[in-house]
Design a protein around this motif. Sequence first.
Motif, short mmCIF file in Angstrom:
data_model
loop_
_atom_site.label_atom_id
_atom_site.label_comp_id
_atom_site.label_asym_id
_atom_site.label_seq_id
_atom_site.Cartn_x
_atom_site.Cartn_y
_atom_site.Cartn_z
N LEU A 282 -9.31 -9.49 3.27
CA LEU A 282 -8.00 -9.50 2.36
C LEU A 282 -6.94 -10.28 3.02
CD1 LEU A 282 -6.24 -7.86 0.25
CD2 LEU A 282 -5.54 -6.26 2.23
N GLU A 283 -6.16 -11.19 2.21
CA GLU A 283 -5.21 -12.00 2.45
C GLU A 283 -4.13 -11.89 3.43
OE1 GLU A 283 -3.42 -12.15 -1.99
OE2 GLU A 283 -1.65 -12.80 -0.33
N GLU A 284 -3.61 -12.68 4.21
CA GLU A 284 -2.60 -12.30 5.20
C GLU A 284 -1.57 -13.27 4.62
OE1 GLU A 284 -1.42 -10.77 7.20
OE2 GLU A 284 -2.88 -9.72 8.77
N GLY A 285 -0.68 -13.58 5.51
CA GLY A 285 0.60 -14.39 5.25
C GLY A 285 1.80 -13.29 5.05
N GLU A 286 2.79 -13.67 4.50
CA GLU A 286 4.28 -13.04 4.49
C GLU A 286 4.02 -11.54 4.14
OE1 GLU A 286 8.77 -13.30 2.74
OE2 GLU A 286 7.30 -14.33 2.05
N LYS A 287 3.33 -11.46 3.06
CA LYS A 287 3.32 -9.90 2.62
C LYS A 287 1.51 -9.42 2.35
CE LYS A 287 8.11 -9.10 0.99
NZ LYS A 287 8.78 -8.65 -0.15
N GLY A 288 0.93 -9.88 3.40
CA GLY A 288 -0.42 -9.59 3.36
C GLY A 288 -1.10 -8.51 4.05
N ARG A 289 -2.01 -8.45 4.72
CA ARG A 289 -2.75 -7.12 5.17
C ARG A 289 -1.99 -6.61 6.14
NH1 ARG A 289 -6.45 -8.70 9.24
NH2 ARG A 289 -7.03 -10.24 7.87
N SER A 290 -1.40 -7.15 7.23
CA SER A 290 -0.64 -6.60 8.44
C SER A 290 0.55 -6.17 7.81
CB SER A 290 -0.31 -7.73 9.28
OG SER A 290 -1.38 -8.59 9.69
N TYR A 291 1.21 -6.69 6.85
CA TYR A 291 2.51 -6.34 6.34
C TYR A 291 2.13 -4.91 5.58
CZ TYR A 291 7.02 -6.03 3.74
OH TYR A 291 8.11 -5.87 3.15
N ILE A 292 1.18 -4.96 4.59
CA ILE A 292 0.92 -3.65 3.99
C ILE A 292 0.54 -2.31 4.91
CG2 ILE A 292 -0.77 -2.58 2.40
CD1 ILE A 292 -1.10 -5.62 1.00
N LYS A 293 0.09 -2.74 5.98
CA LYS A 293 -0.61 -1.55 7.01
C LYS A 293 0.89 -1.24 7.61
CE LYS A 293 -2.59 -1.16 11.34
NZ LYS A 293 -3.84 -0.29 11.62
N ARG A 294 1.66 -2.12 8.06
CA ARG A 294 3.11 -1.81 8.46
C ARG A 294 3.76 -1.05 7.57
NH1 ARG A 294 4.34 -6.79 10.14
NH2 ARG A 294 6.22 -7.21 8.95
N LEU A 295 3.78 -1.13 6.31
CA LEU A 295 4.58 -0.18 5.08
C LEU A 295 4.07 1.02 5.58
CD1 LEU A 295 4.56 -2.61 2.07
CD2 LEU A 295 6.47 -2.05 3.72
N GLY A 296 2.62 1.13 5.60
CA GLY A 296 1.99 2.50 5.59
C GLY A 296 2.48 3.14 6.99
N GLU A 297 2.64 2.47 8.14
CA GLU A 297 3.15 3.05 9.18
C GLU A 297 4.36 3.48 9.26
OE1 GLU A 297 -0.01 0.56 12.14
OE2 GLU A 297 2.06 -0.27 11.87
N GLU A 298 5.39 2.54 8.68
CA GLU A 298 6.66 2.84 8.36
C GLU A 298 6.98 4.19 7.59
OE1 GLU A 298 9.86 1.78 9.48
OE2 GLU A 298 8.40 0.50 10.66
N LEU A 299 6.10 4.36 6.28
CA LEU A 299 6.33 5.61 5.90
C LEU A 299 5.72 6.89 6.40
CD1 LEU A 299 4.89 4.30 2.24
CD2 LEU A 299 7.01 5.63 2.53
N TYR A 300 4.75 6.61 7.28
CA TYR A 300 4.30 7.50 8.33
C TYR A 300 5.55 8.25 9.37
CZ TYR A 300 1.98 9.84 12.24
OH TYR A 300 1.61 10.88 13.27
N ARG A 301 6.21 6.92 9.78
CA ARG A 301 7.17 7.15 10.91
C ARG A 301 8.30 7.88 10.19
NH1 ARG A 301 10.65 4.94 14.80
NH2 ARG A 301 12.27 3.80 13.40
N ALA A 302 8.51 7.65 8.91
CA ALA A 302 9.68 8.19 8.17
C ALA A 302 9.36 9.77 8.08
CB ALA A 302 9.98 7.64 6.89
N LYS A 303 8.06 10.01 7.67
CA LYS A 303 7.79 11.16 7.41
C LYS A 303 7.69 12.04 8.59
CE LYS A 303 5.89 14.34 4.36
NZ LYS A 303 6.62 14.91 3.24
N PHE A 304 7.06 11.74 9.60
CA PHE A 304 6.69 12.56 10.79
C PHE A 304 7.38 12.34 12.12
CE2 PHE A 304 2.73 12.49 8.20
CZ PHE A 304 2.39 13.68 7.92
#
Length: 314
Positions: A282-304
């Motif tokens: 899956l592509e990396e870069g500015e809004k690639g794989r690591s960034y998408i994972k971080r968005l999931g982590e941020e939503l988790y952090r906001a929730k829990f």
Amino acid sequence: MKSKFTGALIGSAIGDAFGAPVEGYGMKKVSSVYGEDWKMIFGRYTDDTEMMIGVAESLIENKGFNGADMARRFIENYDMRRGYGPGSKEALRRIIEGESWEEASKKLFGGKGSYGNGAAMRIAPVGIFYYDDADKLREIAYKSSHITHSHELGKEGAALQAFSIALAVRGRAKKEDMLLELKEFVENEVYKEKIRKIEELLEKKAEVDKEEIISELGNGEEAFNSVPPAIYSFLRFDNFKDCVIYAVSLGGDTDTIGAMSGAISGAYYGEGSIPKEWSEKLEEGEKGRSYIKRLGEELYRAKFVLNTDLNIRE
Ligand code: F2R
Ligand code: MG
Ligand code: MG
């Protein structure tokens, strides 16, 4: 739980990238491109993921739904090379020209609004964040859809996709009960009928061929012809890989049905269930794989962790 959040977003992006090279192809042509081994070809995501990123960014930054901000993020992230649907393009163009996000989408398709799958394909962040509150999930699914898709069938498709992801987040043991819960959740008759068909087709098990799935559930660009085959693909298989391969193998709107099935499966089995050989591509870069994972982590952090109540601001 964190791996379910990141799994839903990465799973959606992977399903999108996996289906992208064959979008619009018929079932037989898809199989001839992928052959026996079903390896990820390019790993480049499309509009489905680009818009999903906008939904997540906006929810996180605004601690909830903010329509004007979400629309602005769709516009800022917009890269025409990702292949947007004509209705979404038109709604965003109208907003750029000064129409409000509440009004722009209502003008499309002769004033009926779009029932394309563009709202449902990007809804994973709403599904994971509001997994424990069906009313709020529906409300925010409708509102976030409305920016580009104001037709009832477009909004209901997004809510159904979000609720499928929510049920997947809730737990492994509940897979068997999912259809029952979906039936109770869905309000529109078109979708009620599709859920009845999913149930019938699942009862036939592997005897049912792909032509029948396509003719009963669809594989096209309309929300009611793409959310149902994605849910079916999830329910029929017991792992992420088989589910996404099957969804894409149906042909038609492959990136989108791939993204939808990948989001539900990723939420159910968790990020660890996604084949490494696919996620590494899956592509990396500015809004690639690591960034998408971080968005999931941020939503988790906001929730829990922060225990944020992501409210609605318009
Ligand atoms: N646009 C594409 N793919 C084509 C280009 C990709 C190519 N590989 C490339 O590289 O360039 N894919 C993306 O578009 C789909 C999402 O579309 P969206 O955002 O929902 O658009 P739209 O136009 O609103 O709806 C799609 C079609 O549905 C029909 N439709 C919708 N509402 C209708 C109504 N009220 N009455 C009649 N028809 C309606 C129309 O045919 C719309 O064009 C995803 O596949 C995404 O991947
Ligand atoms: Mg696409
Ligand atoms: Mg598509």
